[in-house]
Design an enzyme around this catalytic site. Sequence first.
Site, PDB file in Angstrom:
ATOM      1  N   GLY A  14      -5.687  -2.137   8.994  1.00  0.00           N
ATOM      2  CA  GLY A  14      -4.968  -3.238   8.809  1.00  0.00           C
ATOM      3  C   GLY A  14      -3.732  -2.739   7.313  1.00  0.00           C
ATOM      4  N   LEU A  15      -2.327  -1.880   8.042  1.00  0.00           N
ATOM      5  CA  LEU A  15      -2.072  -1.527   7.177  1.00  0.00           C
ATOM      6  C   LEU A  15      -0.047  -2.585   7.152  1.00  0.00           C
ATOM      7  CD1 LEU A  15      -0.184   2.127   8.756  1.00  0.00           C
ATOM      8  CD2 LEU A  15      -1.546   1.430   6.520  1.00  0.00           C
ATOM      9  N   SER A  16      -0.595  -3.111   5.850  1.00  0.00           N
ATOM     10  CA  SER A  16       0.224  -3.722   5.067  1.00  0.00           C
ATOM     11  C   SER A  16       1.595  -3.179   4.031  1.00  0.00           C
ATOM     12  CB  SER A  16      -0.074  -4.937   4.158  1.00  0.00           C
ATOM     13  OG  SER A  16      -0.897  -4.041   3.266  1.00  0.00           O
ATOM     14  N   GLY A  17       1.794  -2.595   4.675  1.00  0.00           N
ATOM     15  CA  GLY A  17       2.836  -2.113   3.983  1.00  0.00           C
ATOM     16  C   GLY A  17       2.997  -1.927   2.433  1.00  0.00           C
ATOM     17  N   ASP A  20      -2.642  -0.120  -1.228  1.00  0.00           N
ATOM     18  CA  ASP A  20      -4.263  -0.330  -0.927  1.00  0.00           C
ATOM     19  C   ASP A  20      -4.086   0.516  -0.128  1.00  0.00           C
ATOM     20  OD1 ASP A  20      -4.474  -0.510  -3.758  1.00  0.00           O
ATOM     21  OD2 ASP A  20      -4.357  -3.196  -3.435  1.00  0.00           O
ATOM     22  N   SER A  21      -3.980  -0.299   1.612  1.00  0.00           N
ATOM     23  CA  SER A  21      -3.969   0.637   3.028  1.00  0.00           C
ATOM     24  C   SER A  21      -3.270   1.536   3.326  1.00  0.00           C
ATOM     25  CB  SER A  21      -3.186  -0.477   3.528  1.00  0.00           C
ATOM     26  OG  SER A  21      -1.914  -1.321   3.465  1.00  0.00           O
ATOM     27  N   MET A  40       0.240  -6.583  10.979  1.00  0.00           N
ATOM     28  CA  MET A  40       0.137  -8.235  11.504  1.00  0.00           C
ATOM     29  C   MET A  40       1.410  -8.866  11.116  1.00  0.00           C
ATOM     30  SD  MET A  40      -2.934  -9.827  10.594  1.00  0.00           S
ATOM     31  CE  MET A  40      -3.551  -9.435   8.902  1.00  0.00           C
ATOM     32  N   CYS A 107      -8.111 -16.436   5.931  1.00  0.00           N
ATOM     33  CA  CYS A 107      -7.234 -15.471   6.590  1.00  0.00           C
ATOM     34  C   CYS A 107      -8.238 -14.146   7.307  1.00  0.00           C
ATOM     35  CB  CYS A 107      -5.806 -14.885   5.850  1.00  0.00           C
ATOM     36  SG  CYS A 107      -5.189 -14.006   5.906  1.00  0.00           S
ATOM     37  N   GLY A 131      -7.647  -2.636   3.321  1.00  0.00           N
ATOM     38  CA  GLY A 131      -7.776  -2.035   1.850  1.00  0.00           C
ATOM     39  C   GLY A 131      -7.953  -2.966   1.076  1.00  0.00           C
ATOM     40  N   CYS A 208      -2.014 -14.976   0.601  1.00  0.00           N
ATOM     41  CA  CYS A 208      -2.138 -13.884   1.762  1.00  0.00           C
ATOM     42  C   CYS A 208      -0.612 -14.606   3.112  1.00  0.00           C
ATOM     43  CB  CYS A 208      -2.699 -13.304   2.839  1.00  0.00           C
ATOM     44  SG  CYS A 208      -4.131 -15.022   3.918  1.00  0.00           S
TER      45      CYS A 208
END
Length: 403
Positions: A14-17, A20-21, A40, A107, A131, A208
């Site tokens: 899960g790449l959140s920008g 950490d990820s 997502m 979530c 992350g 989130c």
Amino acid sequence: MHFNWREMKKVVIGLSGGVDSSVAAYLLKEQGYEVIGLFMKNWHDDSVTISEECPWLEDSNDALIVAEKLGIPFQTVDLSREYKERIVDYMFAEYERGRTPNPDVLCNREIKFDVFLKIALQLGADFVATGHYCRKGILKNSDGTETFQLFAGKDTNKDQSYFLCQLSQQQLAKTLFPIGELTKPEVRQIAADNDLITADKKDSQGLCFIGKVRLPDFLQQKLKPKKGVIVEVPSDIARYHASAPEFKGTSDELAYHAQKPLYHKEDGRVVGEHQGAHFYTKGQRKGLNVGGTKEPLFVIDTDVDENIIYTGQGKAHPGLYRRTLFVTDDELHWVRSDLALRVDETMEVMARIRYRQPLQKATLYKIDGGLYVDFQEKQSAITEGQFVAWYLEDELVGSGVIS
Ligand SMILES: Nc1ncnc2c1ncn2[C@@H]1O[C@H](COP(=O)(O)OP(=O)(O)OP(=O)(O)O)[C@@H](O)[C@H]1O
């Protein structure tokens, strides 16, 4: 390093920008996994009026740049419909009932480790990764099966295990937490050393989905204002109500805790007006707009049926403190299902009732219908709808919704 591609395990991260990820993805690649980045989108542009304040476009762009830098495939999925159904609607419903839900915990349970996880598995993944600052352990059982453990992150300052307190064995089985052994400064250093553009990016807010939006603004979109009174309850009356009978785990006691409402209008004096009891949370100080008291007022209880807010003066007001809380069976969850208590069993644990609260000594008592958490010290603002999570040392073993 040489890897046989046939043996390479596939991981969807899960790449959140965020940093950490980004670093989690980098580490997975280093460890020889085949890594796919997935961003997502939780908001539909017209599903709520606050979307222009949500920085998802910028975040997804940062995620894309990180994926390109790492040379991993990247995709975006729109989960805004699922998010609205499972998180946003639930939030409103809970506030309407006078409870204070935790969207972050939800979530994770409903979106990241459910819908998102299922998409990842459809893409052929062996695991999903995030992350989060927490760690996973595996116990090998004598019958050949495995039991999965959820441990606090090594960086106690950043530990996010609380947010994952509703994960199941099935979800944990398919999950990796690549940064759980690292501290935040180490994560930032790795990002900087590898020229990841997220190295200096500010941490996200925790909530989130709300992003930069204030909770009251969000709630006011759906919950109608409704005028009611604010009652100030004197210390002695609150002290009487707040001191539960000594704990013996009896049905009398259950009845005592189940009594609602705890306060009545006659218990105090009317000191002001509000626009809807469902906008307020136990322990809240801001937004009452009542002047003229010696010490500031805190919400000690809300009654959404009668639309009354009960308050007390000062942080030390006895109405804010309680030692025990109750979780009903249908909102009780054991991450370690093998450790679930049976009726009449007890367990000594360390517990917390909110993210980042230092762990507190407590005893769990299982009775028919639910579970008591009895803290050694009184706790401030035990809030219905929030999660209590309990640990054995640094392993999170179970959790439940405070009822
Ligand atoms: N929009 C998203 N798309 C994909 N994965 C996400 C998204 N938001 C969060 N995640 C995943 O959940 C993890 C925890 O999310 P949280 O919002 O708590 O971010 P964080 O701790 O600030 O991490 P990060 O620095 O990676 O944003 C992230 O590290 C990431 O793996």
